[in-house]
Structures are given as C-alpha cells and as structure tokens.
Scaffold this motif. Sequence first.
Motif, mmCIF file in Angstrom:
data_model
loop_
_atom_site.group_PDB
_atom_site.id
_atom_site.type_symbol
_atom_site.label_atom_id
_atom_site.label_comp_id
_atom_site.label_asym_id
_atom_site.label_seq_id
_atom_site.Cartn_x
_atom_site.Cartn_y
_atom_site.Cartn_z
ATOM 1 N N LEU A 35 -0.625 26.949 45.573
ATOM 2 C CA LEU A 35 -1.126 26.676 46.775
ATOM 3 C C LEU A 35 -0.902 28.028 47.667
ATOM 4 O O LEU A 35 -1.873 28.181 48.379
ATOM 5 C CB LEU A 35 -0.524 25.413 47.311
ATOM 6 C CG LEU A 35 -0.712 24.364 46.958
ATOM 7 C CD1 LEU A 35 0.215 23.362 47.607
ATOM 8 C CD2 LEU A 35 -2.208 23.813 47.178
ATOM 9 N N VAL A 36 -0.089 28.942 47.458
ATOM 10 C CA VAL A 36 0.220 30.284 48.273
ATOM 11 C C VAL A 36 -0.624 31.288 47.561
ATOM 12 O O VAL A 36 -1.394 31.969 48.313
ATOM 13 C CB VAL A 36 1.470 30.380 48.141
ATOM 14 C CG1 VAL A 36 1.749 31.677 49.071
ATOM 15 C CG2 VAL A 36 2.331 29.442 49.057
ATOM 16 N N GLY A 37 -0.717 31.308 46.188
ATOM 17 C CA GLY A 37 -1.286 32.548 45.666
ATOM 18 C C GLY A 37 -2.913 32.483 45.349
ATOM 19 O O GLY A 37 -3.315 33.473 45.352
ATOM 20 N N TYR A 38 -3.345 31.129 45.353
ATOM 21 C CA TYR A 38 -4.843 31.190 44.934
ATOM 22 C C TYR A 38 -5.603 31.117 46.440
ATOM 23 O O TYR A 38 -5.293 30.241 47.191
ATOM 24 C CB TYR A 38 -5.038 29.882 44.071
ATOM 25 C CG TYR A 38 -6.400 29.846 43.547
ATOM 26 C CD1 TYR A 38 -7.169 30.698 42.940
ATOM 27 C CD2 TYR A 38 -7.260 28.611 44.134
ATOM 28 C CE1 TYR A 38 -8.603 30.457 42.642
ATOM 29 C CE2 TYR A 38 -8.526 28.278 43.497
ATOM 30 C CZ TYR A 38 -9.173 29.544 43.029
ATOM 31 O OH TYR A 38 -10.444 29.252 42.452
ATOM 32 N N ARG A 39 -6.490 32.195 46.522
ATOM 33 C CA ARG A 39 -6.924 32.374 47.980
ATOM 34 C C ARG A 39 -7.788 31.224 48.398
ATOM 35 O O ARG A 39 -7.620 30.661 49.590
ATOM 36 C CB ARG A 39 -7.610 33.762 47.816
ATOM 37 C CG ARG A 39 -8.408 34.068 49.239
ATOM 38 C CD ARG A 39 -9.122 35.526 48.979
ATOM 39 N NE ARG A 39 -8.137 36.572 48.584
ATOM 40 C CZ ARG A 39 -7.510 37.261 49.342
ATOM 41 N NH1 ARG A 39 -7.413 37.170 50.756
ATOM 42 N NH2 ARG A 39 -6.726 38.398 48.966
ATOM 43 N N PRO A 40 -8.546 30.765 47.565
ATOM 44 C CA PRO A 40 -9.449 29.484 48.361
ATOM 45 C C PRO A 40 -8.479 28.448 48.604
ATOM 46 O O PRO A 40 -8.763 27.875 49.823
ATOM 47 C CB PRO A 40 -10.343 29.042 47.019
ATOM 48 C CG PRO A 40 -10.323 30.467 46.234
ATOM 49 C CD PRO A 40 -9.154 31.009 46.199
ATOM 50 N N LEU A 41 -7.211 28.112 48.034
ATOM 51 C CA LEU A 41 -6.674 27.143 48.529
ATOM 52 C C LEU A 41 -5.807 27.725 49.581
ATOM 53 O O LEU A 41 -5.524 26.810 50.694
ATOM 54 C CB LEU A 41 -5.531 26.820 47.250
ATOM 55 C CG LEU A 41 -6.147 26.140 46.225
ATOM 56 C CD1 LEU A 41 -5.326 25.646 45.244
ATOM 57 C CD2 LEU A 41 -6.863 24.785 46.745
ATOM 58 N N TRP A 42 -5.350 28.907 49.552
ATOM 59 C CA TRP A 42 -4.537 29.608 50.760
ATOM 60 C C TRP A 42 -5.249 29.361 52.097
ATOM 61 O O TRP A 42 -4.571 29.003 53.213
ATOM 62 C CB TRP A 42 -4.175 30.834 50.298
ATOM 63 C CG TRP A 42 -3.401 31.828 51.298
ATOM 64 C CD1 TRP A 42 -3.800 32.796 52.062
ATOM 65 C CD2 TRP A 42 -2.054 31.112 51.982
ATOM 66 N NE1 TRP A 42 -2.846 33.210 52.982
ATOM 67 C CE2 TRP A 42 -1.773 32.182 53.068
ATOM 68 C CE3 TRP A 42 -1.132 30.381 51.692
ATOM 69 C CZ2 TRP A 42 -0.521 32.270 53.736
ATOM 70 C CZ3 TRP A 42 -0.032 30.223 52.561
ATOM 71 C CH2 TRP A 42 0.500 31.290 53.329
ATOM 72 N N ARG A 43 -6.559 29.662 52.120
ATOM 73 C CA ARG A 43 -7.279 29.365 53.420
ATOM 74 C C ARG A 43 -7.222 28.090 54.056
ATOM 75 O O ARG A 43 -7.465 27.940 55.080
ATOM 76 C CB ARG A 43 -8.841 29.882 53.019
ATOM 77 C CG ARG A 43 -9.094 31.268 52.606
ATOM 78 C CD ARG A 43 -10.572 31.538 52.070
ATOM 79 N NE ARG A 43 -11.030 32.996 51.572
ATOM 80 C CZ ARG A 43 -11.687 33.159 51.237
ATOM 81 N NH1 ARG A 43 -12.585 32.426 50.821
ATOM 82 N NH2 ARG A 43 -11.900 34.394 50.585
ATOM 83 N N ILE A 44 -7.129 27.270 53.097
ATOM 84 C CA ILE A 44 -6.725 25.781 53.709
ATOM 85 C C ILE A 44 -5.235 25.498 54.181
ATOM 86 O O ILE A 44 -4.980 24.991 55.110
ATOM 87 C CB ILE A 44 -7.174 24.755 52.873
ATOM 88 C CG1 ILE A 44 -8.974 24.767 52.391
ATOM 89 C CG2 ILE A 44 -7.038 23.349 53.303
ATOM 90 C CD1 ILE A 44 -9.291 24.164 51.253
ATOM 91 N N THR A 45 -4.404 25.944 53.047
ATOM 92 C CA THR A 45 -2.975 25.418 53.335
ATOM 93 C C THR A 45 -2.297 26.101 54.196
ATOM 94 O O THR A 45 -1.330 25.766 54.986
ATOM 95 C CB THR A 45 -2.287 25.512 51.919
ATOM 96 O OG1 THR A 45 -2.311 26.707 51.619
ATOM 97 C CG2 THR A 45 -2.720 24.308 50.923
ATOM 98 N N ARG A 46 -2.978 27.486 54.666
ATOM 99 C CA ARG A 46 -2.210 28.405 55.425
ATOM 100 C C ARG A 46 -2.174 27.582 56.859
ATOM 101 O O ARG A 46 -1.245 28.074 57.753
ATOM 102 C CB ARG A 46 -2.945 29.497 55.755
ATOM 103 C CG ARG A 46 -2.180 30.708 56.351
ATOM 104 C CD ARG A 46 -3.077 31.874 56.730
ATOM 105 N NE ARG A 46 -2.341 33.319 56.883
ATOM 106 C CZ ARG A 46 -1.653 33.264 58.010
ATOM 107 N NH1 ARG A 46 -2.010 32.264 59.007
ATOM 108 N NH2 ARG A 46 -1.086 34.525 58.358
ATOM 109 N N ALA A 47 -2.933 26.515 57.415
ATOM 110 C CA ALA A 47 -2.925 26.187 58.546
ATOM 111 C C ALA A 47 -1.594 25.363 58.754
ATOM 112 O O ALA A 47 -1.295 25.404 59.863
ATOM 113 C CB ALA A 47 -3.916 24.936 58.597
ATOM 114 N N ALA A 48 -0.947 24.674 57.587
ATOM 115 C CA ALA A 48 0.371 24.207 57.701
ATOM 116 C C ALA A 48 1.332 25.276 58.330
ATOM 117 O O ALA A 48 2.458 24.981 58.976
ATOM 118 C CB ALA A 48 0.651 23.475 56.558
#
Length: 248
Positions: A35-48
């Motif tokens: 969730l942290v390392g994969y950029r497409p997911l990070w763009r979403i999870t970074r909101a938390a």
Amino acid sequence: MDTGSVSSSFERLLAPQPAPPWWLVLVTAALALILVGYRPLWRITRAAVTVAHEGGHALFALLTGRRLHAITLHTDTSGLTVSSGKPTGPGMILTAMAGYPAPALLGVGYAALLGSGRVSVMLWATLAMLVAVLVKVRNVYGLLTVLVLGALVFGVSWYGSDLLQAGFAYLAAWFLLAAAVRPVLELQRGRRRQPGRTDSDADQLARLTHLPALLWVLFFALVCLAAAVIGGWLMLAPVEQLHPLFQR
C-alpha cells in the motif's frame, strides 16, 4: 439503559483478546508495504496519512493553548491546519513539529495496544479520533475523507469477525509505521526540486528556531524510523511465541 449491560460491554471492550495467528501479523505487514510502495495505491492511501498528519498539528495546537480554527484536506493528499495564537515560541514550534511524526507515533500507539491484545480498544479509539478531527474539518473533500475512514473502521469494529478486526487493526498499524517515512522523503525531494519553497513544515520550523530546515527533515526521518522499529518489535514479539519458526 441497564447499567449492568453498559458495564459488561465496557469490560468486554477493555478485555485483552487472544493473539492473532502468526501468519496474519506477517501478511498484514506485507500488504502495508504494498500500500505504501505501489504508487497507484499510495495516491489513495496517503489520504489516511494526511488525516493523521493534520490531526497531529491540531492536537498540539490545542495542547499548547492555541485556538484551533479549521482543518482542510485536499484532493492532492496535502492538508492544512489553521490555528491562532502567539506566532513564535514553544507552542508554535511544537504545533509545526507535530505533523510528520504524528502517523508514526500513532502507529506505535496502535502497536502497543495490539501487542497487548487490545484490538477493540484500538478500533474504537480510532473512531473517537476521527470524530474529533471531523468536528474541525472545513471542506467537502476533507469531510468525505474522514467520513469514509470512519465508516470503514466502524463497519469492521461493529460487524467484522474477530479475525477480520485483528487483520484490519494490524494492517492499519503496519501501514502507519511504514507510511510515515515516505512523506518525509517526499518532503525533502520537493525541497530539492523547489529550493525557494518556504511553506513546508521544515522550512517553517527553520524560521521559528533558526536551525537548518534539513536538520528538521532529518529529525522527522529519525522519529519515523525509530517508531517503525519499536512498533514492529511490539507487534512481532508475540509471533515468536506463536510459531516455532520465529523462536530463538
């Protein structure tokens, strides 16, 4: 309402729960890294992470006697916490300093609760913190972000099985510990690309303390890395007791 049932529910909430399967602790750690390392997911999870970051600013603004006005969360996963009070001095320094370490320190707190079997306490404490942030959020995207996070935590804590609750809680703790480091790296990368930029927390602290901004970036990084080590140890320690592979 029956006071006996309330007392019983409160006791169940505080009671330690059995340690989760050893594989769940390791699988959630791996998922958090993805969730942290994969950029497409990070763009979403970074909101938390932004919610925790701005929550840290807000908490220390209140603790140091400043007046908290508003929290805004933006679609680019940046945020802003507005408070008023003395523009210099320890209160302003602590408020500015609290943002980047906040997700890491929250992750350590989660890890401590999970290491002692308090999964339910961790989930409901998260809900309470989200409600506290929600009260001060002043834009639509911010409201939606906090409401979605709150609905997710509530759904898992109220309807989820013990295994689902434990998996979600461990994933959240691992995620915060891992995710706290990446914004610090992004902070320094942004400062390199835009050397004239002066609106970051590190640059604000440099003006307040007359210490180099890079020193504050290093401070953020050290706190986040130390938190990752401590939090990881707190959650992995029970694994040594649960599976012979990890026993010394």
